[in-house]
Design a protein around this motif. Structure first.
Motif, PDB file in Angstrom:
ATOM      1  N   GLU A   1       4.055   1.178  -9.816  1.00  0.00           N
ATOM      2  CA  GLU A   1       3.802   0.804  -8.929  1.00  0.00           C
ATOM      3  C   GLU A   1       4.734  -0.743  -9.538  1.00  0.00           C
ATOM      4  OE1 GLU A   1       0.812  -2.033  -8.303  1.00  0.00           O
ATOM      5  OE2 GLU A   1       1.010  -3.262 -10.393  1.00  0.00           O
TER       6      GLU A   1
ATOM      7  N   PRO B   1      -5.242   7.048  -5.415  1.00  0.00           N
ATOM      8  CA  PRO B   1      -4.897   6.170  -5.719  1.00  0.00           C
ATOM      9  C   PRO B   1      -5.092   4.599  -6.817  1.00  0.00           C
ATOM     10  CG  PRO B   1      -5.541   6.081  -3.643  1.00  0.00           C
ATOM     11  CD  PRO B   1      -5.477   7.019  -4.718  1.00  0.00           C
TER      12      PRO B   1
ATOM     13  N   PRO C   1       0.876  -1.214   0.189  1.00  0.00           N
ATOM     14  CA  PRO C   1       0.209   0.001  -0.443  1.00  0.00           C
ATOM     15  C   PRO C   1       0.773   1.452   0.009  1.00  0.00           C
ATOM     16  CG  PRO C   1       0.248  -0.730   2.070  1.00  0.00           C
ATOM     17  CD  PRO C   1       0.646  -2.198   1.731  1.00  0.00           C
ATOM     18  N   ALA C   2       0.258   2.088  -0.600  1.00  0.00           N
ATOM     19  CA  ALA C   2       0.839   3.049  -0.744  1.00  0.00           C
ATOM     20  C   ALA C   2       1.137   4.161   0.885  1.00  0.00           C
ATOM     21  CB  ALA C   2       0.345   4.172  -1.497  1.00  0.00           C
TER      22      ALA C   2
ATOM     23  N   THR D   1       2.870   0.520  -4.476  1.00  0.00           N
ATOM     24  CA  THR D   1       2.489   2.156  -5.200  1.00  0.00           C
ATOM     25  C   THR D   1       2.814   3.000  -4.342  1.00  0.00           C
ATOM     26  OG1 THR D   1       0.272   0.419  -5.409  1.00  0.00           O
ATOM     27  CG2 THR D   1       0.193   3.197  -5.668  1.00  0.00           C
TER      28      THR D   1
ATOM     29  N   ILE E   1      -1.233   3.631  -9.004  1.00  0.00           N
ATOM     30  CA  ILE E   1      -1.082   2.256  -9.829  1.00  0.00           C
ATOM     31  C   ILE E   1      -0.102   1.353 -10.570  1.00  0.00           C
ATOM     32  CG2 ILE E   1      -3.335   1.357 -10.500  1.00  0.00           C
ATOM     33  CD1 ILE E   1      -3.590  -0.670  -8.995  1.00  0.00           C
TER      34      ILE E   1
END
Length: 473
Positions: A35, A28, A3-4, A45, A32
């Protein structure tokens, strides 16, 4: 896929002020895309991507991220194959793709001044109609950027005669990990330290190239291009070594094995014989009077190495078709497997036949199908390891086979990368290739250009404690 990591609101505001809201991505659904690069086995990401429009923007972004203790990761077109643009550690991705101006073209000085986001293919179009070209031609040249070429010191099919990216850079504008702007060159002949040699190929660890002065090379007057078929890959490799030993330096010598030929035939119907184990594409260029003798030598040596069929391009259209076969090779691999990754090792060209044999044995040992393309003239092999990405065990075995191939390259006197870079994929092998003293020296250089350690952490250089553990007492 990780996850970011959330960024401080103050940093987001500062980045927006520097590049403008239209040049900042934080959603988000848009992040992506960033990533990973062409190495898809590891993904994360990023929390933000910025698109600077100038060197000053890049410098301001780096200074701001440094003040907040947030890593910075430069990115070109994302065509890299070693994970160099994979955004580890929650860093801000600095995409240079909107810095794509050709600033000055000076054929009289054999130079062109470009921003880092200019595509290789676009540069070729700009130079069309002149007597000059930019010689490095990575196989991803339709998409890759000059900045990305600089980051990995990219090569390509014509590396054999014309050299890699560093041999064609006369000057750079460079932004360090402190946000300091360095103007290096352009210099045709310089008595200074080789700053360009140091920075080219540093994969973002020492800063970011935002502009470059590129050396232009005269277009060859004539070409002779051949396709030689062999029943054994080893015979094709032997032909490569014998041609060089005879004093002939082709512009390119490219090797494709049976697996790649199958994929190309299924995708494009080029008319390859189904029983050919390998194809060697050889191109000579230069003055026509010299090419006659070199052609004779090359054709005879291919026959001596048991080439069963040799075709010569009789026109520019036929030459373009031969190169289309080579340039389309990787893109056709999807016909063979749902997943794959491309390895990048290099050995002395005289050891190439032995490396090819080892790659075949490694594939058998790990139960992984491997097909090969290679810039064979300079010993740079690109085994493509095929796997079903839905099966974790196949991915694991493919990764282990890839490492075994690179270990074989080291054992044969070569290196773990010729042009794709170290990134994250080859990072564990750095301690096998270099001593602790060597790695410590590299870390010292990094601290000079990036004392805060914000530039591309987790790439290229193993952690200090790992490097120190390899020092023999």
């Amino acid at each position: 896929m990780g996850p970011a990591t959330a960024l401080p609101v103050s940093l987001i505001r500062a980045l927006r002020k520097i590049v403008g809201a239209e040049n900042l991505i934080t959603r988000p659904s848009e992040l992506i895309v960033y990533e990973c690069d062409g190495y898809t086995l590891e993904k994360e990401t990023p929390p933000a991507v910025v698109f600077p429009g100038s060197t000053q923007d890049v410098a301001a972004v780096i200074r701001t991220c440094r003040e907040h203790g947030v890593p910075v990761l430069p990115r070109g077109a994302g065509t890299g194959l070693a994970g160099g643009a994979t955004p580890l550690h929650g860093g801000v991705v600095v995409s240079l793709t909107r810095m794509k101006k050709v600033l000055e073209l000076s054929p009289a000085d054999r130079m062109v001044h470009v921003q880092a986001g200019v595509l290789n293919l676009e540069l070729g179009s700009v130079l069309g109609g002149t007597y000059w070209h930019f010689a490095p031609d990575p196989s991803s040249q339709v998409a890759c950027t000059i900045g990305g070429n600089i980051a990995t010191n990219a090569g390509g099919p014509h590396t054999l005669k014309y050299g890699v990216t560093v041999n064609h850079i006369l000057g750079m504008t460079w932004v360090t990990g402190e946000g300091e702007v360095l103007e290096i060159g352009p210099e045709v002949n310089s008595a200074e330290f080789d700053w360009i040699g140091l920075l080219t190929g540093s994969e973002g660890t020492l800063g970011i190239a935002t502009e470059a002065w590129l050396r232009l090379t005269a277009l060859p007057i004539a070409h002779r291009t051949f396709r030689a078929m062999f029943d054994r890959v080893e015979d094709a490799g032997s032909a490569v070594s014998r041609i060089i030993a005879a004093g002939v330096i082709p512009a390119a010598m490219e090797l494709l094995d049976r697996g790649i030929l199958q994929a190309l035939e299924e995708a494009f119907h080029f008319g390859f014989p189904q029983d050919a184990e390998a194809v060697l594409v050889v191109e000579l260029d230069g003055m026509p009077i010299a090419l006659d003798e070199h052609e004779r030598i090359v054709l005879q040596l291919c026959r001596d190495c048991h080439a069963k069929e040799i075709l010569s391009a009789a026109s520019e259209e036929e030459r373009a078709l031969l190169w289309r076969c080579r340039k389309s090779a990787v893109g056709a691999v999807g016909r063979l497997s749902t997943g794959y990754f491309i390895q990048d090792g290099v050995v002395p060209r005289s050891r190439l036949p032995e490396l090819v044999r080892r790659v075949a044995r490694i594939g058998q040992e790990y139960g992984i199908r491997i097909v090969n393309v290679a810039h064979a003239g300079d010993g740079n092999i690109h085994p493509i390891l095929l796997f079903d990405e839905r099966k974790p065990d196949e991915i694991r075995r493919a990764m282990e086979a890839g490492r075994a191939i690179l270990e074989a390259c080291i054992q044969l006197g070569g290196s773990i990368t010729a042009e794709h870079g170290v990134g994250i994929e080859k990072l564990p092998l750095m301690t096998e290739l270099y001593s602790g003293e060597d790695l410590d020296a590299m870390w010292r250089i990094k601290r000079v250009f990036d004392p805060g350690g914000v530039m591309t952490p987790g790439k290229v250089l193993p952690p200090l404690e790992t490097a120190a553990s390899t020092i023999s007492v």
